[in-house]
Write an enzyme that holds these catalytic residues in place. Sequence first.
Site, PDB file in Angstrom:
ATOM      1  N   LYS A  79       1.851  14.315   3.447  1.00  0.00           N
ATOM      2  CA  LYS A  79       1.002  13.511   2.552  1.00  0.00           C
ATOM      3  C   LYS A  79      -0.119  14.383   1.989  1.00  0.00           C
ATOM      4  O   LYS A  79      -0.659  15.247   2.696  1.00  0.00           O
ATOM      5  CB  LYS A  79       0.440  12.332   3.348  1.00  0.00           C
ATOM      6  CG  LYS A  79      -0.337  11.320   2.517  1.00  0.00           C
ATOM      7  CD  LYS A  79      -0.795  10.146   3.388  1.00  0.00           C
ATOM      8  CE  LYS A  79      -1.557   9.107   2.598  1.00  0.00           C
ATOM      9  NZ  LYS A  79      -1.993   7.961   3.435  1.00  0.00           N
ATOM     10  N   SER A 154      -0.825   3.435   1.702  1.00  0.00           N
ATOM     11  CA  SER A 154      -0.999   4.515   0.759  1.00  0.00           C
ATOM     12  C   SER A 154      -0.020   5.678   0.935  1.00  0.00           C
ATOM     13  O   SER A 154       0.115   6.488   0.025  1.00  0.00           O
ATOM     14  CB  SER A 154      -2.432   5.047   0.871  1.00  0.00           C
ATOM     15  OG  SER A 154      -2.652   5.618   2.147  1.00  0.00           O
ATOM     16  N   SER A 178      -1.474   2.277   6.376  1.00  0.00           N
ATOM     17  CA  SER A 178      -0.855   3.127   5.347  1.00  0.00           C
ATOM     18  C   SER A 178       0.372   3.904   5.770  1.00  0.00           C
ATOM     19  O   SER A 178       1.030   4.503   4.929  1.00  0.00           O
ATOM     20  CB  SER A 178      -1.882   4.109   4.794  1.00  0.00           C
ATOM     21  OG  SER A 178      -2.652   3.458   3.819  1.00  0.00           O
TER      22      SER A 178
HETATM   23  N1  GLN Z   1      -4.196  -0.581   2.378  1.00  0.00           N
HETATM   24  C1  GLN Z   1      -5.339  -0.305   3.186  1.00  0.00           C
HETATM   25  C2  GLN Z   1      -6.504   0.083   2.312  1.00  0.00           C
HETATM   26  O1  GLN Z   1      -6.349   0.046   1.145  1.00  0.00           O
HETATM   27  C3  GLN Z   1      -5.015   0.749   4.190  1.00  0.00           C
HETATM   28  C4  GLN Z   1      -5.142   2.128   3.690  1.00  0.00           C
HETATM   29  C5  GLN Z   1      -4.830   3.172   4.713  1.00  0.00           C
HETATM   30  O2  GLN Z   1      -4.366   2.873   5.804  1.00  0.00           O
HETATM   31  N2  GLN Z   1      -5.146   4.394   4.359  1.00  0.00           N
HETATM   32  O3  GLN Z   1      -7.551   0.405   2.771  1.00  0.00           O
END
Ligand code: GLN
Length: 487
Positions: A79, A154, A178
Site C-alpha cells: 500500500k 482505504s 481499511s
Molecule cells: N474508512 C475508515 C475511515 O475513513 C477507515 C480508514 C482506515 O482504516 N484507514 O477513516
Amino acid sequence: MAAPIASLIELCADLESGRSSAVALVENVFARADEVDGALQTLLHPRRAAALEEAAVSDARRAAGRLRSPLDGIPIAIKDNIVQAGEPASCASRILEGYRSPFSATAVERLRGAGAVIVARTNMDEFAMGSSTENSVRGPSRNPWSLERTPGGSSGGSAAAVSAGIVPLALGSDTGGSIRQPASFCGVVGMKPTYGRVSRRGLVAFASSLDQIGPIARSARDCALLLDVLSGADPGDSTALPEAALESHRALDGDVSGLRIGLPKEIRETPGVSPEVLTKVEEAVAELERAGARSLEVSLPHTRFALATYYLISTAEASGNLARFDGVRYGFRASSDGGGVTPMYERTRSAGFGDEVKRRILLGTFALSAGYYDAYYRKAQQLRTLLLRDFEAAFQHCDVLALPTTPQPAFRIGEKTGEPLSMYLTDVFTVPANLTGAPGVSLPCGFQDGLPLGLQLMGRPLEDATVLRVADAFQRRSEYHLQRPPL
Ligand code: GLN
C-alpha cells in the site's frame, strides 16, 4: 491470456518442486497486470525491472539451498502509505507528489529480509481516509467482481489486486477497517493484527493509536505466513509489542472443538444491515459448530457509540499527524508568490490536500480546540474505555466474536461520494477492533447478487493466532475463498 496468479501455498509448492521460478512469478504478475489492471487501476509505480532482478537473486539463493523463508521469491504489493527506500510514497495525495522515501518501513525491511519480491505500490484513499479508494488523486480502483463497484477502501488497491490474481499477497493498513472492509468487498482475506503486533515505523501516520499494518491474501493460511514475517518487536516503534515474532501458521490445525463463539446481539439492531449478510454469518457459525465449536449470544452495549468515538479520535489524531505536510520537508510546494512562509503553507495545504482530508483536519482541530475538548475529544476517550470494558466482559464468556465485516456488499462508484456520513456508516462493524486494539480478520462467507460477503472474527488482544486458526478451520470446510471473480 495471463492466468491469475495462484495462492501463496500453491506458489510455495511450485517453487519447491521446480515447476516455477521467482522470475516466472514476477512475469506472471506483470502479464496479468497488463491484461486486467487497465480496468482495475490497482497498481501504482510498478517496479518491473527491479522486481525481475530481485527474483533472479532469489532463484539463485534457492539453487544454492540458502532460502530465507517460505516467502522467498514470492511477489507482493505494498500500500502506498508504507514506505520503501528510494520509492515514491504518495499516499494517493497531491501533497506527496515527487516524494521518494529515504528509508524503508520495518514491515518492508522484514519482507525483503525474508526474500519476498516487492512488485508495486497500490492505490488507496488519500492518507487512508475513506472506504472506497475514490479519495485517491489517481482516481478510484475498481472491484474485480463488478467493475462499476468500488473495491472498498482505504486499502482497495491491495485487496482488488489480490482478488484479481495480480499478486498473491499485499500489505494494507487498517485504522478503522481499511484492510478488512476491502477484503470483504473483494472476496479475499484481510487481517488487522493486535495493535502493536506489526511495527508502524514507516507507515505514514493517520491516527497513531489506531493504525496497524496487516496482510491481505487468498486464505487465512497465507495471511498467517505473511503475518509471521511482519510481526515482532521493533526498537523503531515504541508501541510495537515486545513479544518475539508470531508463529501463527503453526497453530492452524483445524481444531475448534470446545471453542466458544460469541454473537453480539447488537448486530441485529444495527440499522442498514442486509438480511443476507446476517444469514451468511449465522451459517458460517453453524458450520464451525459442526466442527465442534459452541455459539452463544453476547452483548456489547456501547458499540452503538463506536463510530462517533472513532470519527472523533481518528480525526483529532490526524489533525496533528498531517501538520507536517507543509511544503517544506515533503513533496509538493505551491509556487511562492512571496508573502512569507505562512501564505506558502496555506497555498500548499489548500492545493495539496483533497476534500476528505481537509474535512478530517477541520473536524479534528475542532474536536481538540479549547472549549470543545471536553465535549468531544474527552468524551470520545471515555467511550473508548467503556467499549474496551464491553469487550473484556464479552471475552470472559467467549473466545472469539463473529460478526459481519460490513453491513452490505460493495456499493457503486459514486454512490456515497456526496454523503460522507453514509460512507462512514460502512465502518460500523470494523472500528471497534481498532478502538480496543483487538485482532480482527475478514474472510469470504458467501455472496449477495454475485458480490462477496465477509465474515469478521475478532479475538482477545494478542490472540491473533486463535483468530487465524478459526478462520482457517472455516476455510477447510468451505469453498467461498476459492472462487475467483469473472475477469
Ligand atoms: N474508512 C475508515 C475511515 O475513513 C477507515 C480508514 C482506515 O482504516 N484507514 O477513516
